[in-house]
Design an enzyme around this catalytic site. Structure first.
Site, PDB file in Angstrom:
ATOM      1  N   ILE A   1      46.513  57.770  42.851  1.00  0.00           N
ATOM      2  CA  ILE A   1      45.740  57.091  41.807  1.00  0.00           C
ATOM      3  C   ILE A   1      44.335  57.658  41.881  1.00  0.00           C
ATOM      4  O   ILE A   1      43.724  57.703  42.956  1.00  0.00           O
ATOM      5  CB  ILE A   1      45.741  55.575  41.965  1.00  0.00           C
ATOM      6  CG1 ILE A   1      47.135  55.023  41.641  1.00  0.00           C
ATOM      7  CG2 ILE A   1      44.691  54.938  41.053  1.00  0.00           C
ATOM      8  CD1 ILE A   1      47.229  53.527  41.592  1.00  0.00           C
ATOM      9  N   GLU A   2      43.826  58.101  40.739  1.00  0.00           N
ATOM     10  CA  GLU A   2      42.554  58.819  40.712  1.00  0.00           C
ATOM     11  C   GLU A   2      41.514  58.135  39.846  1.00  0.00           C
ATOM     12  O   GLU A   2      41.819  57.581  38.789  1.00  0.00           O
ATOM     13  CB  GLU A   2      42.766  60.247  40.190  1.00  0.00           C
ATOM     14  CG  GLU A   2      41.481  61.055  40.149  1.00  0.00           C
ATOM     15  CD  GLU A   2      41.684  62.483  39.703  1.00  0.00           C
ATOM     16  OE1 GLU A   2      40.715  63.268  39.757  1.00  0.00           O
ATOM     17  OE2 GLU A   2      42.810  62.823  39.288  1.00  0.00           O
ATOM     18  N   ASP A   3      40.290  58.213  40.323  1.00  0.00           N
ATOM     19  CA  ASP A   3      39.127  57.919  39.496  1.00  0.00           C
ATOM     20  C   ASP A   3      38.812  59.220  38.764  1.00  0.00           C
ATOM     21  O   ASP A   3      38.143  60.105  39.301  1.00  0.00           O
ATOM     22  CB  ASP A   3      37.958  57.480  40.378  1.00  0.00           C
ATOM     23  CG  ASP A   3      36.784  56.952  39.583  1.00  0.00           C
ATOM     24  OD1 ASP A   3      36.845  56.991  38.334  1.00  0.00           O
ATOM     25  OD2 ASP A   3      35.793  56.526  40.199  1.00  0.00           O
TER      26      ASP A   3
END
Length: 327
Positions: A261-263
């Site tokens: 999960i990425e910003d």
């Protein structure tokens, strides 16, 4: 999305890193994010002192490529988080390599799993294949989180990919973004061969809603070609596309496989990070050029750290499952 810089030596006296790279003018984002403006340097000073001296080389495959269309960048690098951008679907969005945060000691949890802190990645990463092999596929399944309207802006993206950590010049990836803007919540599927921008998949071709079960399969058929397949198990729909490396500078190395999960980056900066609760990747595995199938037993945990705050909590539940929670 952008890969992290390679690990560097610890306990060295300098507070800067030198980036020496041959990069095509098309990829001006690299200079914007990694070389940094005064504003970004200020952001860095508010955060952890990350970098140490090293050299990162990005070479053109042929001298003719360098002479005809490339520029040489040689400048001190302050390893800063990019400024935050609004999650505006009308603007270009892309992932990034992992912004690794180097620390004096790498943390370990009770299961003796290595924990690495990053400015933008959270999840599980196989940081190297077995000797003499390369990763040529990665697969995982997750449930799209329910994002209640929060009255503010926030976003994140869940994806499966190859490369982008220790091999930082390319990422072949696909997944789902979830974005909250005031009372509006949006979900959508996308694919990307970084450093090209993300391409959103039309919702008529591949609709995505909260609670849908999504399987992402990434296959590298060569270092310059690959296939991305997304399956909405809940809706019984499938999307597949063949991709080609956007440039010879972004050929895959097959050195990393990840469930993240990425910003992500939009409007030139990281989006405000949304609270997604917990997303769990199941049936996660990677395959190699020698037809070996690897699970998550030897994966490194990545947690997002920004401005000295740990934003996520990651647990490897089994050899095929990793849970990523907003902390």
């Amino acid at each position: 999305m952008v890969p992290p810089l390679p690990p560097v030596a610890r306990n060295t006296p300098a507070d800067f890193r030198i980036r020496f790279a041959v990069c095509e003018p098309r990829f001006s984002d690299i200079k914007t994010i990694w070389i940094g403006s005064d504003n970004q340097s200020e952001l860095f000073r508010q955060s952890r002192s990350l970098p140490t001296p090293s050299f990162f080389f990005c070479f053109a495959m042929k001298l003719s490529t360098v002479l005809s269309g490339s520029v040489l960048i040689f400048a001190p690098l302050t390893w800063a988080l990019p400024p935050r951008g609004l999650s505006n679907r009308g603007s270009k969005r892309h992932s990034n390599p992992s912004f690794r945060i180097e620390e004096a000691d790498t943390a370990s949890n009770s299961a003796n799993t290595t924990i690495q802190y990053s400015g933008n990645w959270s999840g599980a990463v196989l940081v190297s294949p077995p000797s003499g092999e390369i990763f040529n596929s990665a697969i995982g399944t997750f449930t799209v989180p329910s994002m209640p309207p929060a009255g503010s802006n926030g976003a994140a993206a869940a994806w499966v990919g190859i490369d982008g950590d220790t091999f930082a010049t390319a990422i072949l990836q696909a997944g789902v973004y979830f974005s909250v803007s005031g009372d509006s919540v949006q979900y959508g599927a996308w694919y990307e061969w970084w450093p090209d921008y993300a391409t959103d998949i039309d919702t008529d071709d591949f609709p995505v809603s909260a609670g849908d079960v999504i399987t992402v399969n990434i296959e590298a058929t060569s270092n310059s070609e690959g296939t991305v397949t997304l399956t909405n198990e809940s809706a019984g729909m499938n999307f597949a596309i063949n991709l080609t490396s956007p440039t010879k500078l972004s050929y895959l190395g097959g050195q990393n496989a990840e469930w993240i999960i990425e910003d992500y980056t939009q409007n030139g900066g990281l989006v405000p990070l949304a609270n997604w609760g917990t997303v769990t990747f199941v049936n996660a595995s990677a395959s190699t050029s020698a037809n070996n199938k690897l699970g998550l037993g030897d994966a490194t945990i990545f947690d997002i750290e920004q401005y000295n705050d740990i934003m996520t909590s990651v647990t490897i539940d089994s050899d095929s499952s990793v849970s990523i929670s907003y902390a």
